[in-house]
Design an enzyme around this catalytic site. Structure first.
Site, PDB file in Angstrom:
ATOM      1  N   GLU A 105      26.629  15.574  -8.102  1.00  0.00           N
ATOM      2  CA  GLU A 105      25.222  15.875  -8.384  1.00  0.00           C
ATOM      3  C   GLU A 105      24.983  17.379  -8.333  1.00  0.00           C
ATOM      4  O   GLU A 105      25.698  18.120  -7.653  1.00  0.00           O
ATOM      5  CB  GLU A 105      24.314  15.204  -7.339  1.00  0.00           C
ATOM      6  N   ASP A 106      23.951  17.809  -9.049  1.00  0.00           N
ATOM      7  CA  ASP A 106      23.534  19.204  -8.946  1.00  0.00           C
ATOM      8  C   ASP A 106      22.653  19.408  -7.725  1.00  0.00           C
ATOM      9  O   ASP A 106      22.790  20.390  -7.008  1.00  0.00           O
ATOM     10  CB  ASP A 106      22.818  19.673 -10.219  1.00  0.00           C
ATOM     11  N   ASP A 109      17.127  16.315  -3.745  1.00  0.00           N
ATOM     12  CA  ASP A 109      15.798  16.849  -3.398  1.00  0.00           C
ATOM     13  C   ASP A 109      15.118  15.816  -2.494  1.00  0.00           C
ATOM     14  O   ASP A 109      15.336  15.805  -1.279  1.00  0.00           O
ATOM     15  CB  ASP A 109      15.039  17.110  -4.707  1.00  0.00           C
ATOM     16  N   PHE A 158      11.093  24.647  -5.906  1.00  0.00           N
ATOM     17  CA  PHE A 158      11.679  24.186  -7.163  1.00  0.00           C
ATOM     18  C   PHE A 158      12.613  25.258  -7.717  1.00  0.00           C
ATOM     19  O   PHE A 158      12.236  26.411  -7.840  1.00  0.00           O
ATOM     20  CB  PHE A 158      10.568  23.870  -8.174  1.00  0.00           C
ATOM     21  N   ARG A 171      18.490  25.539 -18.038  1.00  0.00           N
ATOM     22  CA  ARG A 171      19.733  24.920 -17.576  1.00  0.00           C
ATOM     23  C   ARG A 171      20.930  25.853 -17.748  1.00  0.00           C
ATOM     24  O   ARG A 171      21.905  25.763 -17.016  1.00  0.00           O
ATOM     25  CB  ARG A 171      20.018  23.632 -18.367  1.00  0.00           C
TER      26      ARG A 171
HETATM   27  O1  LIG Z   1      16.631  13.870  -4.970  1.00  0.00           O
HETATM   28  P1  LIG Z   1      15.676  13.671  -6.088  1.00  0.00           P
HETATM   29  O2  LIG Z   1      14.269  14.058  -5.699  1.00  0.00           O
HETATM   30  O3  LIG Z   1      15.724  12.291  -6.660  1.00  0.00           O
HETATM   31  O4  LIG Z   1      16.062  14.695  -7.252  1.00  0.00           O
HETATM   32  C1  LIG Z   1      17.367  14.925  -7.699  1.00  0.00           C
HETATM   33  C2  LIG Z   1      17.564  14.510  -9.129  1.00  0.00           C
HETATM   34  O5  LIG Z   1      16.588  15.098  -9.982  1.00  0.00           O
HETATM   35  C3  LIG Z   1      17.205  15.815 -11.044  1.00  0.00           C
HETATM   36  O6  LIG Z   1      17.386  15.020 -12.181  1.00  0.00           O
HETATM   37  P2  LIG Z   1      16.263  14.819 -13.294  1.00  0.00           P
HETATM   38  O7  LIG Z   1      15.577  13.527 -13.059  1.00  0.00           O
HETATM   39  O8  LIG Z   1      15.414  16.056 -13.382  1.00  0.00           O
HETATM   40  O9  LIG Z   1      17.141  14.674 -14.614  1.00  0.00           O
HETATM   41  P3  LIG Z   1      18.034  15.830 -15.296  1.00  0.00           P
HETATM   42  O10 LIG Z   1      19.284  15.956 -14.478  1.00  0.00           O
HETATM   43  O11 LIG Z   1      18.316  15.304 -16.661  1.00  0.00           O
HETATM   44  O12 LIG Z   1      17.234  17.096 -15.312  1.00  0.00           O
HETATM   45  C4  LIG Z   1      18.548  16.204 -10.447  1.00  0.00           C
HETATM   46  O13 LIG Z   1      19.486  16.481 -11.459  1.00  0.00           O
HETATM   47  C5  LIG Z   1      18.915  15.022  -9.607  1.00  0.00           C
HETATM   48  O14 LIG Z   1      19.572  14.015 -10.346  1.00  0.00           O
HETATM   49  O1  HPA Z   2      14.275  21.923  -7.576  1.00  0.00           O
HETATM   50  C1  HPA Z   2      14.596  21.278  -8.613  1.00  0.00           C
HETATM   51  N1  HPA Z   2      14.774  21.913  -9.810  1.00  0.00           N
HETATM   52  C2  HPA Z   2      15.111  21.267 -10.942  1.00  0.00           C
HETATM   53  N2  HPA Z   2      15.293  19.959 -11.010  1.00  0.00           N
HETATM   54  C3  HPA Z   2      15.146  19.265  -9.854  1.00  0.00           C
HETATM   55  N3  HPA Z   2      15.285  17.951  -9.632  1.00  0.00           N
HETATM   56  C4  HPA Z   2      15.037  17.752  -8.338  1.00  0.00           C
HETATM   57  N4  HPA Z   2      14.735  18.907  -7.708  1.00  0.00           N
HETATM   58  C5  HPA Z   2      14.808  19.877  -8.647  1.00  0.00           C
HETATM   59 MG   LIG Z   3      15.525  17.630 -14.481  1.00  0.00          MG
END
Ligand SMILES: O=P(O)(O)OC[C@H]1O[C@H](OP(=O)(O)OP(=O)(O)O)[C@H](O)[C@@H]1O
Ligand code: HPA
Ligand SMILES: [Mg+2]
Length: 186
Positions: A105-106, A109, A158, A171
């Site tokens: 995961e990136d 949150d 954020f 990104r």
């Molecule tokens: O811990 P959380 O509060 O659940 O947030 C974390 C998730 O949110 C983001 O994905 P997003 O739904 O923005 O999709 P993306 O990766 O396509 O931007 C991020 O890449 C994680 O997968």
């Molecule tokens: O801090 C954030 N930035 C972008 N995407 C995210 N998804 C969960 N938290 C974040």
């Molecule tokens: Mg996102």
């Protein structure tokens, strides 16, 4: 502050983690992951789209041979708050029963996405299921999650860059940073 050639400098408030710090951290995490999975077949699962950069760079830092698969889930849409509702946009191509699986995961949150994903993948009976994330916000956690490998714990703000978006932008920044208030309409 010199940001880069992508002309996004005015949108940024601060660089939190530089490209060099990310590179060094991924090498460090890769060594630990190599040690854990020595002699085992490892499937790494990237969570699209945010984890694309981490997957690409972590995979190349690993010595362990891996196979790679991707899952797309979304809970944030275009905003800065998790909706709490996780949708599968793309499922895995492969059956993970009996496999050693590492979710990459990136960011963690609220933890809602990962907690849902761990339940979902866990029900498919993998031999093991662990998690590596580049970023984590300890102060934002709504659910407790066991994470084996964490790159950086960051403040509850954020962030964008290195795969992370705000409304699909930023990104491709090579670092992780915070956005200026005017970007949110503030
Ligand atoms: O811990 P959380 O509060 O659940 O947030 C974390 C998730 O949110 C983001 O994905 P997003 O739904 O923005 O999709 P993306 O990766 O396509 O931007 C991020 O890449 C994680 O997968
Ligand atoms: O801090 C954030 N930035 C972008 N995407 C995210 N998804 C969960 N938290 C974040
Ligand atoms: Mg996102």
């Amino acid at each position: 502050m010199r940001v880069d050639a992508k002309d996004m400098g005015a949108d940024l408030k601060q660089v939190l983690i530089t490209k060099e710090e990310i590179d060094a951290k991924l090498v460090e995490l890769a060594a630990k992951i190599d040690a854990e999975y020595a002699g085992k077949d490892l499937l790494i699962v990237g969570v699209l789209k945010g984890a694309v950069m981490v997957m690409a760079d972590l995979a190349r830092a690993l010595s362990t041979p891996v196979t790679m698969d991707w899952m797309a889930v979304s809970s944030y849409g275009a905003g800065t708050q998790s909706s709490g509702v996780v949708r599968i946009l793309k499922d895995l191509d492969t059956d993970i029963k009996g496999k050693h699986v590492l979710i990459v995961e990136d960011i963690i949150d609220s933890g809602l996405t990962l907690s849902w994903l761990i339940n979902n993948l866990g029900s498919r009976e993998p031999a093991s299921l662990k998690v590596c994330t580049l970023l984590r916000k300890p102060d934002a956690a709504k659910v407790a999650i066991d994470v084996e490998w964490v790159g950086f714990d960051i403040p509850n703000e954020f962030v964008v860059g290195y795969g992370l978006d705000y409304a699909e932008k930023y990104r491709n920044l090579p670092f992780v940073g915070t956005l200026a208030p005017h970007v949110y309409g503030g």
